[in-house]
Write a protein that holds these residues in place. Structure first.
Motif, PDB file in Angstrom:
ATOM      1  N   UNK A 262       0.824  -1.208   0.000  1.00 27.40           N
ATOM      2  CA  UNK A 262       0.000   0.000   0.000  1.00 27.40           C
ATOM      3  C   UNK A 262       0.859   1.260   0.000  1.00 27.40           C
ATOM      4  N   UNK A 263       2.029   1.189   0.587  1.00 33.66           N
ATOM      5  CA  UNK A 263       2.915   2.361   0.595  1.00 33.66           C
ATOM      6  C   UNK A 263       3.284   2.757  -0.831  1.00 33.66           C
ATOM      7  N   UNK A 264       3.536   1.755  -1.680  1.00 34.97           N
ATOM      8  CA  UNK A 264       3.794   2.031  -3.101  1.00 34.97           C
ATOM      9  C   UNK A 264       2.594   2.715  -3.739  1.00 34.97           C
ATOM     10  N   UNK A 265       1.432   2.107  -3.517  1.00 35.81           N
ATOM     11  CA  UNK A 265       0.217   2.644  -4.129  1.00 35.81           C
ATOM     12  C   UNK A 265      -0.040   4.071  -3.675  1.00 35.81           C
ATOM     13  N   UNK A 266       0.182   4.344  -2.392  1.00 37.43           N
ATOM     14  CA  UNK A 266      -0.063   5.682  -1.864  1.00 37.43           C
ATOM     15  C   UNK A 266       0.849   6.712  -2.510  1.00 37.43           C
ATOM     16  N   UNK A 267       2.116   6.358  -2.719  1.00 42.18           N
ATOM     17  CA  UNK A 267       3.033   7.300  -3.361  1.00 42.18           C
ATOM     18  C   UNK A 267       2.585   7.595  -4.791  1.00 42.18           C
ATOM     19  N   UNK A 268       2.160   6.549  -5.488  1.00 42.90           N
ATOM     20  CA  UNK A 268       1.715   6.768  -6.865  1.00 42.90           C
ATOM     21  C   UNK A 268       0.436   7.602  -6.911  1.00 42.90           C
ATOM     22  N   UNK A 269      -0.464   7.403  -5.961  1.00 41.78           N
ATOM     23  CA  UNK A 269      -1.707   8.173  -5.929  1.00 41.78           C
ATOM     24  C   UNK A 269      -1.424   9.655  -5.687  1.00 41.78           C
ATOM     25  N   UNK A 270      -0.503   9.962  -4.766  1.00 37.89           N
ATOM     26  CA  UNK A 270      -0.136  11.358  -4.511  1.00 37.89           C
ATOM     27  C   UNK A 270       0.467  11.977  -5.776  1.00 37.89           C
TER      28      UNK A 270
END
Length: 344
Positions: A262-270
């Motif tokens: 999820x940390x990866x996904x969160x960075x991409x979403x930002x």
């Protein structure tokens, strides 16, 4: 009773619908039927659906008031009569042997779920999506939780993020009894409802099989979607979806892996929020775009996403953009993202 029922939610799709339905009509599997759920279309979609029902008795038409794709799929699930169910979106199409091969894999390997690969069509470009490394293998419940579901969140290495698995429900077939016996429904979320359904199905399945074949053609006709709207920036819907997924996954053996992914996904979403503000915020001045980017950079979502060190193995361009986000360099981000996308 047919072996397989395919559910097609339909909303104002009269232009693409014949291509989709022709690909269903030409399926090599014969013991199959198709449930076309018209979700209150205001164009001629209902008439197109009825034409195919008149041609072939395997087509069934359900007409409902507009309630969204999730409700349309639910309606189809609880009216259809196949042993397995699958989904096709009304603007996509499939290979002629898709469901014959998928059903055969399910029976031969005694699996509740079978997945195939997907090819995306966008602006005249065709891109085959990445398949997991365990194609042609049977995954038991432990491997589903620890290996497959984390790949739906993000790949093991962040540098491969663009090659993560597509997460929708359209590239699977599911044992219908698993859906009914576990009371699995689509949520009423504006987005991500098909992802949640797929994950919930996977968690309640004993075995799954992944085919390497590229059977499903995912068509992107309109690139000016909600994902490029200002409304999508820091959308509260994301927190709602994450909370729902956390509730589903927190007691599974793969949850610690999911949290890391999820940390990866969160960075991409930002990053995508910044991209929307920098490039797709139609009609806004540079000053207002800059303000939007600053709001993203000081959000709790951004703070959490960029708390850790940036992975140095990322492609240089993405590594530099992530550093600018971490350092909250709003003006440089505005210029860099616009330049990056202008060259793309």
């Amino acid at each position: 009773m047919p072996k397989l029922s395919i559910i097609v939610p339909v909303y104002n799709a009269e232009k693409s619908l014949p291509i989709c339905l022709d690909s269903l009509l030409s399926q090599t599997m014969t013991d199959i039927n198709f449930w076309l759920v018209n979700d209150g279309s205001t164009d001629n979609s209902l008439e197109v659906c009825q034409q195919y029902a008149n041609i072939d008795s395997r087509f069934h038409v359900i007409n409902q008031k507009n309630a969204g794709a999730g409700k349309a799929r639910d309606n189809g699930i609880y009216q259809c009569d196949g042993d397995f169910i699958g989904f096709v979106d009304a603007d996509d199409w499939i290979e002629t042997d898709m469901f014959e091969k998928m059903y055969d894999a399910a029976i031969r390997n005694d699996c509740d779920v079978v997945r195939c690969n997907v090819v995306m069509h966008r602006n005249g470009k065709v891109r085959e999506r990445w398949n997991p490394p365990f194609c042609n293998q049977v995954l038991d419940k432990t491997r589903i939780e620890q290996e497959f579901i984390p790949l739906l969140i993000a790949p093991e290495s962040e540098k491969d993020f663009d090659h993560r698995l597509l997460r929708g429900c359209y590239c699977y077939i599911f044992l219908k009894d698993t859906v009914v016996n576990n009371h699995i429904h689509f949520t009423d979320f504006r987005s991500g409802e098909d992802v949640i359904f797929s994950i919930e199905m996977l968690l309640n399945s004993k075995r799954m099989f992944v085919l390497p074949n590229t059977f499903y053609h995912y068509m992107i006709y309109n690139t000016d979607t909600l994902s490029k709207s200002i409304k999508a920036i820091n959308d509260p819907q994301r927190q709602k979806t994450r909370a729902f997924m956390t509730k589903l996954l927190k007691d599974t053996s793969g949850y610690p892996i999911v949290v890391e992914r999820w940390k990866q996904e969160d960075r991409r979403v930002v990053y995508l929020d910044i991209r929307i503000a920098a490039v797709y915020a139609q009609g806004l001045s540079s000053i207002k775009r800059l303000k939007l980017i600053r709001n993203v950079l000081v959000s709790d979502e951004s703070r959490r996403a960029f708390k850790d060190k940036i992975d140095r193995s990322l492609p240089l361009q993405m590594y530099m953009l992530y550093l600018l986000i971490k350092w909250k360099c709003a003006l440089l981000l505005l210029l860099a993202v616009k330049y990056k996308l202008r060259k793309a």
